[in-house]
Design a protein around this motif. Sequence first.
Motif, PDB file in Angstrom:
ATOM      1  N   ASN A 155      -6.242  -5.095  -0.466  1.00 29.65           N
ATOM      2  CA  ASN A 155      -7.014  -4.034   0.214  1.00 29.65           C
ATOM      3  C   ASN A 155      -7.085  -2.723  -0.566  1.00 29.65           C
ATOM      4  O   ASN A 155      -8.035  -1.970  -0.404  1.00 29.65           O
ATOM      5  N   ARG A 157      -4.241   6.626  -8.722  1.00 31.18           N
ATOM      6  CA  ARG A 157      -3.116   6.804  -9.653  1.00 31.18           C
ATOM      7  C   ARG A 157      -3.106   5.646 -10.646  1.00 31.18           C
ATOM      8  O   ARG A 157      -2.547   4.591 -10.387  1.00 31.18           O
ATOM      9  N   HIS A 197     -12.744   2.091 -14.039  1.00 29.25           N
ATOM     10  CA  HIS A 197     -11.441   1.468 -14.256  1.00 29.25           C
ATOM     11  C   HIS A 197     -11.645   0.031 -14.722  1.00 29.25           C
ATOM     12  O   HIS A 197     -12.416  -0.715 -14.121  1.00 29.25           O
ATOM     13  N   THR A 200      -9.548  -3.462 -15.579  1.00 26.22           N
ATOM     14  CA  THR A 200      -8.238  -4.079 -15.438  1.00 26.22           C
ATOM     15  C   THR A 200      -8.391  -5.593 -15.324  1.00 26.22           C
ATOM     16  O   THR A 200      -9.489  -6.138 -15.605  1.00 26.22           O
TER      17      THR A 200
HETATM   18  N1  LIG Z   1      -4.301  -3.280 -12.431  1.00 28.01           N
HETATM   19  C1  LIG Z   1      -4.147  -2.080 -11.915  1.00 28.01           C
HETATM   20  O1  LIG Z   1      -5.013  -1.225 -11.999  1.00 28.01           O
HETATM   21  C2  LIG Z   1      -2.871  -1.763 -11.223  1.00 28.01           C
HETATM   22  C3  LIG Z   1      -2.622  -0.497 -10.758  1.00 28.01           C
HETATM   23  N2  LIG Z   1      -1.436  -0.203 -10.167  1.00 28.01           N
HETATM   24  C4  LIG Z   1      -1.196   1.178  -9.690  1.00 28.01           C
HETATM   25  O2  LIG Z   1       0.199   1.392  -9.600  1.00 28.01           O
HETATM   26  C5  LIG Z   1       0.533   2.131  -8.448  1.00 28.01           C
HETATM   27  C6  LIG Z   1       1.546   1.389  -7.595  1.00 28.01           C
HETATM   28  O3  LIG Z   1       1.012   0.127  -7.152  1.00 28.01           O
HETATM   29  P1  LIG Z   1       1.194  -0.384  -5.646  1.00 28.01           P
HETATM   30  O4  LIG Z   1       2.575  -0.095  -5.181  1.00 28.01           O
HETATM   31  O5  LIG Z   1       0.690  -1.762  -5.575  1.00 28.01           O
HETATM   32  O6  LIG Z   1       0.289   0.649  -4.833  1.00 28.01           O
HETATM   33  P2  LIG Z   1      -1.192   0.540  -4.248  1.00 28.01           P
HETATM   34  O7  LIG Z   1      -1.548   1.914  -3.842  1.00 28.01           O
HETATM   35  O8  LIG Z   1      -2.093  -0.198  -5.159  1.00 28.01           O
HETATM   36  O9  LIG Z   1      -1.010  -0.353  -2.944  1.00 28.01           O
HETATM   37  C7  LIG Z   1      -0.117  -0.033  -1.914  1.00 28.01           C
HETATM   38  C8  LIG Z   1      -0.195  -1.108  -0.852  1.00 28.01           C
HETATM   39  O10 LIG Z   1       0.880  -0.966   0.053  1.00 28.01           O
HETATM   40  C9  LIG Z   1       0.365  -1.035   1.386  1.00 28.01           C
HETATM   41  N3  LIG Z   1       1.289  -0.272   2.231  1.00 28.01           N
HETATM   42  C10 LIG Z   1       1.545   1.051   2.189  1.00 28.01           C
HETATM   43  N4  LIG Z   1       2.487   1.363   3.103  1.00 28.01           N
HETATM   44  C11 LIG Z   1       2.846   0.210   3.722  1.00 28.01           C
HETATM   45  C12 LIG Z   1       3.767  -0.132   4.750  1.00 28.01           C
HETATM   46  N5  LIG Z   1       4.552   0.783   5.311  1.00 28.01           N
HETATM   47  N6  LIG Z   1       3.847  -1.437   5.123  1.00 28.01           N
HETATM   48  C13 LIG Z   1       3.082  -2.378   4.548  1.00 28.01           C
HETATM   49  N7  LIG Z   1       2.199  -2.116   3.577  1.00 28.01           N
HETATM   50  C14 LIG Z   1       2.077  -0.845   3.157  1.00 28.01           C
HETATM   51  C15 LIG Z   1      -1.038  -0.480   1.303  1.00 28.01           C
HETATM   52  O11 LIG Z   1      -1.829  -0.950   2.350  1.00 28.01           O
HETATM   53  C16 LIG Z   1      -1.484  -1.074  -0.033  1.00 28.01           C
HETATM   54  O12 LIG Z   1      -1.927  -2.375   0.141  1.00 28.01           O
HETATM   55  C17 LIG Z   1      -0.773   2.407  -7.728  1.00 28.01           C
HETATM   56  O13 LIG Z   1      -1.174   3.702  -8.096  1.00 28.01           O
HETATM   57  C18 LIG Z   1      -1.734   1.372  -8.286  1.00 28.01           C
HETATM   58  O14 LIG Z   1      -3.061   1.838  -8.328  1.00 28.01           O
HETATM   59  C19 LIG Z   1      -0.478  -1.148  -9.994  1.00 28.01           C
HETATM   60  C20 LIG Z   1      -0.665  -2.412 -10.457  1.00 28.01           C
HETATM   61  C21 LIG Z   1      -1.882  -2.836 -11.087  1.00 28.01           C
END
Ligand SMILES: NC(=O)C1=CN([C@@H]2O[C@H](COP(=O)(O)OP(=O)(O)OC[C@H]3O[C@@H](n4cnc5c(N)ncnc54)[C@H](O)[C@@H]3O)[C@@H](O)[C@H]2O)C=CC1
Length: 540
Positions: A173, A385, A429, A431
Amino acid sequence: MAINQLIVIGGGIAGLTCAESYSNLKPNDKITILSCSPILKTVCNIQKISKVLESFDVFESQFTDIEFKNPNISVVICDVESIDINQRIIKTDKGEFKYDYLSICSGAKPNLIKESPYLIGIRDTETIVDLKNRLSDAKRIVLIGNGGIALELIHEIKGCQIIWSIKDKHIGNAFFDKDAADFLFRSKQVKDKGKKEQNEKEGTNEEDELIAKNNNTSTPSNSSLYKSENGSALGPQWYSKYNFTTSDEYNKSNQEKKYNFNENVNIQYSTFLDEIYSKDDEKLKEELINNNNDNNEDDWPVYVKLSNGKLYGCNFIISATGVIPNSTILTKGNNSNNSNDIIKLSNDGAIIVNEQMKTSVDRIYASGDVCSIDWSESEVWFQMRLWSQARTQGRYTAQCIANESVKNTPQHDNLDQISTSFEFELFAHATKFFGFKVIMLGLYNGQGLNLNNINQQQQQHEENKENKENEDDIKIYTREIVGEQYVKVILKNGRLIGSLLIGDTDLEETFENLILNQIDLSRYGAEILNPEIDIEDYFD
Ligand SMILES: NC(=O)C1=CN([C@@H]2O[C@H](COP(=O)(O)OP(=O)(O)OC[C@H]3O[C@@H](n4cnc5c(N)ncnc54)[C@H](O)[C@@H]3O)[C@@H](O)[C@H]2O)C=CC1
Ligand SMILES: Cc1cc2nc3c(=O)[nH]c(=O)nc-3n(C[C@H](O)[C@H](O)[C@H](O)COP(=O)(O)OP(=O)(O)OC[C@H]3O[C@@H](n4cnc5c(N)ncnc54)[C@H](O)[C@@H]3O)c2cc1C
């Protein structure tokens, strides 16, 4: 000529880009990087995909390499504790540092949903080593979260069962709408099946590949000297360096059971984590009696109760639930948690910066995951981010600080311009998810638009197989070939405002130009996605 002292806090991509860019702009000034990690992140192999999109590799460099390459940069490995904004002094465990200008690039840390020795987050090399160790004898894990990290882990972790709890109705999502997520999910299954068949035909197996991959795994470096602090975030395709197979499965050379996504991943849609019980918790006994025990025939070190009432025993839990900006180094001693706070923070705790990347305090700037940007006037740019944004922001911040430092001096006219706010015109972006190239341009998910209308329209699209105009004059066209590619465009008043490209579509440059040029495309309708037509011919 006055020599300024720029201090940069953080050795991640934002900090290093800021320091190196400033060093190029003002080679006579002094730059000091304060970082709690001796490993700094540098960017290499930059390849332009289009005007605004670029791919690059991220390398870990020793701080001594950075000092050697840039004689006016020095690096101090220390833990920044607080900042005296009146005296312009930074307090650290290695003493105090005075600054003329300060650039805060302290990144973010995982937003762990609960405290437990059995719950981990993923951020830097150290957390990955921990994950790898824990996986070595794991039979079942629980993964919470539905963003970038969860999507990557669900694709990479093999050999153990994963209970994937997501609070949404579809996967991914944080990046995708339901349509695109369904495409990825189905395509992954097609791809996995094809790979399995090919392997069987050629007599190779997945384990051989994993052994090769494991042999290439470099020794992970200790990314942080400070237990309480995190190191820099991992680089793009960080997982390709590691093998996340549990040794249990991995060591059986002739194992009968082959990895199968469907069998190994149990997705619990629309659920939250309710409770974590260690195995000797009194409350657990009650839960085990009340709960259907099918999921828990083994004795597990920890149990997770989800909001749908289901109880799962597991070896450990991964919380991949977003990040918290590391902004307390600036707020500590300066903010008292009321509306008159000196340091302006966003709702998620990030340091708000203006269009010059300046915080609410004179001479203090911020960039990367720690900052919050809401000044861009472009309709098709928003902050996420990401590596690419941390890099752009670091470079632009260096430019802004350099501009400020030569303001009203004769040097002003001679200062190079390496970055402008134009870099904040279009969200872009590049990826990979589930092995597919993914390009996101502009409001690729209809961000900030009336999503209900768009969703309704998508439903109509599914039902009627045709697109209809909604009140906001927003049109969405999609085309897909399962297992190969998915293309989505969003038009507002006939102008392209966003596009999502999955697979090798070769459309990124064309769509990027169409978003930037804002040509009226109304008369082409759905033809814009007709694969028989070379859309570029229309606009040459
Ligand atoms: N290929 C790419 O561009 C990638 C980018 N990233 C970046 O790294 C950072 C960290 O990645 P993520 O931790 O995956 O963050 P994210 O922001 O991508 O996703 C966080 C997820 O956690 C869920 N969430 C938040 N609070 C919650 C709760 N209390 N209970 C259950 N679900 C909850 C949200 O709905 C969302 O699905 C982000 O800024 C992300 O954009 C990470 C991995 C790959
Ligand atoms: C697992 C994972 C995968 C990702 N994959 C992608 C991807 O594929 N594509 C993408 O675009 N983005 C990805 N991201 C996001 C991307 O890595 C970040 O947006 C980016 O690295 C942020 O850079 P930064 O310099 O702002 O912060 P960081 O890299 O977090 O660097 C912060 C620095 O500050 C230092 N620091 C913090 N506090 C202190 C203190 N008190 N004193 C001294 N030093 C301190 C840290 O040691 C570190 O050096 C991923 C993130 C993660 C966690």
